[in-house]
Design a protein around this motif. Sequence first.
Motif, PDB file in Angstrom:
ATOM      1  N   PHE A  25      22.599  -9.183  16.435  1.00 34.14           N
ATOM      2  CA  PHE A  25      22.728 -10.370  17.086  1.00 34.14           C
ATOM      3  C   PHE A  25      21.467 -11.087  17.676  1.00 34.14           C
ATOM      4  CE2 PHE A  25      25.823  -7.217  18.119  1.00 34.14           C
ATOM      5  CZ  PHE A  25      27.066  -7.839  17.675  1.00 34.14           C
ATOM      6  N   PHE A  26      20.294 -10.313  17.879  1.00 34.06           N
ATOM      7  CA  PHE A  26      19.088 -10.928  18.337  1.00 34.06           C
ATOM      8  C   PHE A  26      18.016 -10.494  17.674  1.00 34.06           C
ATOM      9  CE2 PHE A  26      21.971  -9.739  21.944  1.00 34.06           C
ATOM     10  CZ  PHE A  26      22.051 -10.986  22.471  1.00 34.06           C
ATOM     11  N   ASN A  27      16.882 -11.644  17.630  1.00 32.50           N
ATOM     12  CA  ASN A  27      15.568 -11.316  17.104  1.00 32.50           C
ATOM     13  C   ASN A  27      14.608 -10.312  17.934  1.00 32.50           C
ATOM     14  OD1 ASN A  27      15.171 -12.879  14.566  1.00 32.50           O
ATOM     15  ND2 ASN A  27      16.004 -14.498  16.020  1.00 32.50           N
ATOM     16  N   PRO A  28      13.834  -9.611  17.451  1.00 33.88           N
ATOM     17  CA  PRO A  28      13.277  -8.547  18.290  1.00 33.88           C
ATOM     18  C   PRO A  28      12.429  -9.232  19.230  1.00 33.88           C
ATOM     19  CG  PRO A  28      12.142  -8.831  16.172  1.00 33.88           C
ATOM     20  CD  PRO A  28      13.328  -9.483  16.212  1.00 33.88           C
ATOM     21  N   PRO A  29      12.370  -8.716  20.537  1.00 30.55           N
ATOM     22  CA  PRO A  29      11.356  -9.065  21.580  1.00 30.55           C
ATOM     23  C   PRO A  29      10.233  -9.324  21.344  1.00 30.55           C
ATOM     24  CG  PRO A  29      12.703  -7.634  22.701  1.00 30.55           C
ATOM     25  CD  PRO A  29      13.064  -7.545  21.097  1.00 30.55           C
ATOM     26  N   ILE A  30       9.765  -8.456  20.570  1.00 25.41           N
ATOM     27  CA  ILE A  30       8.196  -8.374  20.030  1.00 25.41           C
ATOM     28  C   ILE A  30       7.818  -7.049  18.864  1.00 25.41           C
ATOM     29  CG2 ILE A  30       6.980  -6.887  21.655  1.00 25.41           C
ATOM     30  CD1 ILE A  30       4.791  -8.671  21.620  1.00 25.41           C
ATOM     31  N   THR A  31       7.238  -7.407  17.991  1.00 22.98           N
ATOM     32  CA  THR A  31       6.948  -6.310  17.049  1.00 22.98           C
ATOM     33  C   THR A  31       5.656  -5.719  17.077  1.00 22.98           C
ATOM     34  OG1 THR A  31       6.303  -7.593  15.382  1.00 22.98           O
ATOM     35  CG2 THR A  31       8.695  -7.341  15.368  1.00 22.98           C
ATOM     36  N   PHE A  32       5.439  -4.381  16.467  1.00 19.14           N
ATOM     37  CA  PHE A  32       4.259  -4.037  16.577  1.00 19.14           C
ATOM     38  C   PHE A  32       2.951  -4.756  15.854  1.00 19.14           C
ATOM     39  CE2 PHE A  32       6.516   0.021  16.908  1.00 19.14           C
ATOM     40  CZ  PHE A  32       5.978   0.575  17.999  1.00 19.14           C
ATOM     41  N   TYR A  41      -6.140 -11.824  17.957  1.00 23.79           N
ATOM     42  CA  TYR A  41      -6.505 -13.423  17.908  1.00 23.79           C
ATOM     43  C   TYR A  41      -5.973 -14.048  19.206  1.00 23.79           C
ATOM     44  CZ  TYR A  41      -6.457 -12.409  13.204  1.00 23.79           C
ATOM     45  OH  TYR A  41      -6.324 -11.845  11.683  1.00 23.79           O
ATOM     46  N   GLY A  42      -5.599 -13.314  20.296  1.00 19.73           N
ATOM     47  CA  GLY A  42      -5.385 -13.835  21.506  1.00 19.73           C
ATOM     48  C   GLY A  42      -4.233 -14.830  21.821  1.00 19.73           C
ATOM     49  N   LYS A  43      -3.497 -14.810  20.659  1.00 18.48           N
ATOM     50  CA  LYS A  43      -2.221 -15.785  20.785  1.00 18.48           C
ATOM     51  C   LYS A  43      -1.120 -15.019  19.931  1.00 18.48           C
ATOM     52  CE  LYS A  43      -3.216 -18.535  16.549  1.00 18.48           C
ATOM     53  NZ  LYS A  43      -3.435 -19.889  16.030  1.00 18.48           N
ATOM     54  N   LEU A  44       0.123 -15.448  20.421  1.00 21.10           N
ATOM     55  CA  LEU A  44       1.249 -15.200  19.731  1.00 21.10           C
ATOM     56  C   LEU A  44       2.067 -16.385  19.479  1.00 21.10           C
ATOM     57  CD1 LEU A  44       3.243 -13.283  18.364  1.00 21.10           C
ATOM     58  CD2 LEU A  44       4.188 -12.748  20.700  1.00 21.10           C
ATOM     59  N   GLN A  45       1.913 -17.065  18.395  1.00 23.59           N
ATOM     60  CA  GLN A  45       2.484 -18.299  17.960  1.00 23.59           C
ATOM     61  C   GLN A  45       3.934 -18.123  17.287  1.00 23.59           C
ATOM     62  OE1 GLN A  45      -0.192 -21.404  16.746  1.00 23.59           O
ATOM     63  NE2 GLN A  45       1.536 -22.823  16.155  1.00 23.59           N
ATOM     64  N   ARG A  46       4.974 -18.058  17.825  1.00 24.26           N
ATOM     65  CA  ARG A  46       6.160 -17.948  17.193  1.00 24.26           C
ATOM     66  C   ARG A  46       7.208 -18.623  17.809  1.00 24.26           C
ATOM     67  NH1 ARG A  46       8.160 -11.993  19.371  1.00 24.26           N
ATOM     68  NH2 ARG A  46       8.811 -12.859  21.603  1.00 24.26           N
ATOM     69  N   ASP A  47       8.258 -19.051  17.152  1.00 22.91           N
ATOM     70  CA  ASP A  47       9.640 -19.664  17.697  1.00 22.91           C
ATOM     71  C   ASP A  47      10.810 -19.185  16.913  1.00 22.91           C
ATOM     72  OD1 ASP A  47      11.328 -21.394  18.779  1.00 22.91           O
ATOM     73  OD2 ASP A  47      10.376 -23.322  18.205  1.00 22.91           O
ATOM     74  N   TYR A  48      11.416 -18.402  17.481  1.00 19.35           N
ATOM     75  CA  TYR A  48      12.623 -18.058  16.775  1.00 19.35           C
ATOM     76  C   TYR A  48      13.922 -19.019  16.643  1.00 19.35           C
ATOM     77  CZ  TYR A  48      10.995 -12.971  17.381  1.00 19.35           C
ATOM     78  OH  TYR A  48      10.303 -11.884  17.311  1.00 19.35           O
ATOM     79  N   ILE A  49      14.376 -19.064  15.454  1.00 19.46           N
ATOM     80  CA  ILE A  49      15.583 -20.300  15.225  1.00 19.46           C
ATOM     81  C   ILE A  49      16.605 -19.534  14.522  1.00 19.46           C
ATOM     82  CG2 ILE A  49      14.001 -22.264  15.322  1.00 19.46           C
ATOM     83  CD1 ILE A  49      13.938 -22.070  12.263  1.00 19.46           C
ATOM     84  N   PRO A  50      17.807 -19.873  14.462  1.00 20.74           N
ATOM     85  CA  PRO A  50      18.889 -19.387  13.682  1.00 20.74           C
ATOM     86  C   PRO A  50      18.677 -19.731  12.274  1.00 20.74           C
ATOM     87  CG  PRO A  50      19.576 -20.718  15.682  1.00 20.74           C
ATOM     88  CD  PRO A  50      17.914 -20.844  15.464  1.00 20.74           C
TER      89      PRO A  50
END
Length: 215
Positions: A25-32, A41-50
């Motif tokens: 039902f959901f994408n992972p909150p965060i992965t390893f 890199y000091g950033k986490l650029q992501r945007d989960y979409i259906p």
Amino acid sequence: MWKFIKKLFLILVLANILFIIFGIFFNPPITFTQLGGLIKYGKLQRDYIPYDEMGNNVKKAVIASEDQLFYSHNGFDYKQIEKAMKKNDKKGKVVRGGSTISQQTAKNIFLWQGRSWIRKGLEAIYTFIIEKIWGKDIILERYLNSIEMGQGVFGVEAASNYYFNKPAKDMTKSEAAWIAAVLPNPKKYDPKNPSPYLRKKHNWIMRQMNNIVLK
């Protein structure tokens, strides 16, 4: 001591079962891998979409590039695994991978990067389970949302915005092929400054996309 180990094992098994069900039902909150990118890199650029908001071009491009038998195999492409093993044995090092999208999803969501036999064994177990429980569309959605596509950039929506300043669903066939072309080594390859090798691969993916039919 034995009782503690037994309880710990049961807790880990239960946690994994819940995580797998959660993943339907959901994408992972965060992965390893994402955590590693954030630290490095000091950033986490992501945007989960259906799945339905990703657009067909990027789905076809990634399947064409990474796993053209995605819809027909059971999670493992044994011919590709055999080819990879033969080529790696010949070269004396790992120069080619035989992992399917399902295997890469299992690794990206549940595990860590690396080539140890323990990690590969766990990857096989998770691949078998998600193929049975999640199905192809969920696997592809989780893959396209979690895969590393640049330095600290994860998922097709973030990658599309990062490279082309547009949402994934609006990517052209060529733009989607550029996204797929960087996947073997997203830290090294850059669609904004493509090498001759990357241009050649981009053109190959463009041709292969014509043969991909989404299910």
